[in-house]
Design an enzyme around this catalytic site. Structure first.
Site, PDB file in Angstrom:
ATOM      1  N   THR A  52      44.923  42.370  44.143  1.00 28.86           N
ATOM      2  CA  THR A  52      44.427  41.608  45.290  1.00 28.86           C
ATOM      3  C   THR A  52      43.168  40.846  44.880  1.00 28.86           C
ATOM      4  O   THR A  52      42.689  40.960  43.752  1.00 28.86           O
ATOM      5  CB  THR A  52      44.117  42.549  46.468  1.00 28.86           C
ATOM      6  OG1 THR A  52      43.197  43.558  46.023  1.00 28.86           O
ATOM      7  CG2 THR A  52      45.394  43.233  46.958  1.00 28.86           C
ATOM      8  N   TYR A  53      42.614  40.095  45.837  1.00 28.95           N
ATOM      9  CA  TYR A  53      41.453  39.242  45.550  1.00 28.95           C
ATOM     10  C   TYR A  53      40.289  40.084  45.038  1.00 28.95           C
ATOM     11  O   TYR A  53      39.967  41.141  45.594  1.00 28.95           O
ATOM     12  CB  TYR A  53      41.037  38.489  46.810  1.00 28.95           C
ATOM     13  CG  TYR A  53      40.033  37.397  46.557  1.00 28.95           C
ATOM     14  CD1 TYR A  53      40.300  36.370  45.671  1.00 28.95           C
ATOM     15  CD2 TYR A  53      38.802  37.399  47.213  1.00 28.95           C
ATOM     16  CE1 TYR A  53      39.377  35.357  45.440  1.00 28.95           C
ATOM     17  CE2 TYR A  53      37.874  36.388  46.994  1.00 28.95           C
ATOM     18  CZ  TYR A  53      38.174  35.379  46.100  1.00 28.95           C
ATOM     19  OH  TYR A  53      37.248  34.390  45.867  1.00 28.95           O
TER      20      TYR A  53
END
Length: 555
Positions: free
Chosen positions: A98-99
């Site tokens: 994820t980010y």
């Protein structure tokens, strides 16, 4: 302190220490008192007076956020913060995580469910313990999830064929930490044993792991966790008599706080509210790139340039370099984001006052200069210590520029030895040539500098190849864009060997696919454009040479 190596009848050994507890910490004031205690306890007997056991539990750390990812990358993988973020960026762009710029430790419900099923399948239901985390950092916004694998079912071993080296190591660490966050606590027995010899109490401590829990997947010492589980102690009982194997006195000194590493510096920035997840690594990298600090064995040391810049800023801009300044600025920006403040007035107020302060201080700032007790050997004036443009201090005559006497200092402030003579004569002035070291490395120059600025140029090294234009040997050269290979007959022959160009087959194929998608009505226009693009251009022969690539001499 006194350290005793004790053994049971079965041969198991362990360490016991004196003095015991904070109250007795400084009871051994000097060597004499230590010797007295040593002679008193040596004869024995050494008897176990008390055994205390208590069960302790250790919770898993939260999933990674940006700061803890950088800290763990530094402490576990020995990666600089910028490289950790660069690898994380590539993992994110590939869809593996994820980010990676976030101050949140939250996991989505779907992710927690996937992790729970994986833990129960691989380790058993007793290892699964769902839990949620909240960020504790100052000013955390929590706009994103924690840094976690996009799919926890994709284990590090599954990606071993796609990822290599540090990429795989970082993904593995993120995967392990994410899975561990949803596992049961580790359980261990903390044991403390008091042993008495002739009225003097020694103490041995240890921990025995009973249930590994999350530690089966992830174990870390440093950034977020307390110290790792200590070594085992043998089974001991009150009244048990032990054998003394060795008894040694050790002197301990008060240690200064350890120097920052990149990991601990990021942690301190987060604690003080300086910066955001996206700015931690760039801030540290700017300090290194500008040579304000240097890294040595992962520890950060301030350079003379950094000390001088800090001193000037603290003198002339104390409000700006205050550790609370950035934190206050971040709070105001948060208020703007929430609609409680307007941006334009806030920026205008700051910029106006700051610009006025810069105008006021710019004429007051000058290159640092400090007095010394030395006298110039050439003219008898006082010698001063000046800070050079290359980031090091040097000694100079206070009568400069009338008197040009000077001595270069090293980073520690010690006078560098005089340049060593080569026995050669300067072709310009007849003075002796000497070996010197400049900002670009060692060189040979005139000892009469700055009166004579002659620098001896070493003959370029031949590569063993022949120039295809004139037949003279090719040599290694260095220009303003770096090293290259060119003709030794320069400037009569300006041939430069060029590196082979990289293939661009992928780009061509992508263009074909794009053009194929165009509608039938646009085919004619597309063909015309393609014809214009493929029109042959004038090519420059390989022998065309740029400006003189040889470096300008430096003193």
């Amino acid at each position: 302190d006194l350290t005793a190596v004790l053994a049971t009848e079965g041969g198991d050994t362990f360490l016991a220490l004196y003095p015991v507890g904070e109250k007795e910490k400084f009871s051994l004031e000097n060597e004499r008192s230590a010797t007295e205690v040593l002679e008193r306890v040596r004869p024995g007997p050494w008897t176990v007076a008390e055994v205390r056991k208590s069960e302790r539990r250790r919770k898993p750390p939260a999933p990674f956020k940006t700061s803890t990812l950088q800290q763990a990358g530094s402490s576990k993988l020995s990666l600089p913060t910028w490289k950790t973020m660069k690898i994380a960026q590539s993992l994110y762009e590939a869809g593996h995580i994820t980010y990676m710029r976030t101050d949140s430790t939250n996991l989505s419900n779907d992710a927690m469910g996937d992790i729970g099923r994986l833990v129960e399948a691989q380790f058993g239901k007793n290892y699964h313990q769902p839990r949620s985390f909240t960020a504790k950092s100052k000013g955390a916004q929590e706009a994103h999830e924690a840094v976690r694998p996009s799919s926890v079912a994709l284990t590090p071993s599954d990606l071993a064929g796609q990822l290599k080296g540090d990429d795989l190591r970082l993904y593995e660490m993120i995967w392990q930490r994410t899975v561990a966050s949803q596992m049961a606590e580790a359980v261990y027995d903390a044991t403390s044993v008091d042993i008495i010899s002739n009225g003097v109490t020694f103490r041995a401590t240890g921990q025995v792991l009973k249930f590994d829990g999350y530690m089966r997947v992830y174990l870390e010492r440093g950034d977020d966790d307390p110290e790792e589980v200590e070594g085992l102690l043998p089974e001991l009982s009150e009244g048990q008599v032990l054998n003394l194997e060795e008894l040694t006195p050790e002197q301990h000194f008060t240690q200064p706080p350890p120097r920052y590493t990149e990991a601990t510096l990021v942690r301190e920035m987060e604690r003080l509210g300086i910066g955001r997840p996206s700015t931690y690594a760039p801030t540290v990298q700017v300090l290194i790139n500008r040579q304000y600090i240097r890294a040595e064995s992962r520890r950060l040391f301030v350079t003379p340039r950094g000390e001088v810049v800090t001193e000037l800023l603290e003198t002339h801009f104390p409000e700006v370099v205050d550790v609370e300044f950035t934190a206050r600025m971040e709070e105001e920006l948060d208020e703007i984001a929430e609609g409680d403040k307007r941006m334009a007035p806030m920026v205008s107020n700051f910029f106006g006052s700051f610009s006025a302060h810069v105008e006021e201080q710019k004429d007051k700032m000058s290159r640092p200069e400090r007095p010394t007790d030395e006298i110039c050997p050439d003219c008898g004036r006082p010698v001063v210590k000046k800070f050079g443009k290359h980031g090091l201090w040097f000694l100079s005559c206070s009568g400069w520029p009338e008197c040009k006497w000077s001595k270069q200092l090293d980073e520690a402030g010690n006078v560098l030895p005089d340049p060593e003579g080569t026995g050669e004569e300067c072709p310009n002035c007849g003075s002796e040539l000497v070996a010197k070291t400049g900002r670009f490395g060692p060189f040979v120059g005139c000892s009469n500098y700055p009166g004579c600025k002659y620098i001896k140029k070493e003959p370029p090294k031949e590569t063993g190849e022949i120039c295809p234009d004139c037949g003279e040997p090719l040599v290694e050269r260095r220009g303003r864009f770096g090293p290259f290979v060119g003709c030794s007959n320069y400037p009569k022959c300006r041939y430069i060997k060029k590196d082979p160009k990289k293939k661009t087959s992928k780009k061509k194929s992508s263009k074909k696919k794009t053009s194929a998608k165009k509608t039938t009505g646009k085919k004619t226009a597309a063909k015309k454009k393609a014809a214009k693009k493929t029109k042959p251009r004038k090519t420059t022969p390989s022998t065309a040479a740029p400006e003189d690539p040889s470096p300008a001499p430096t003193s």
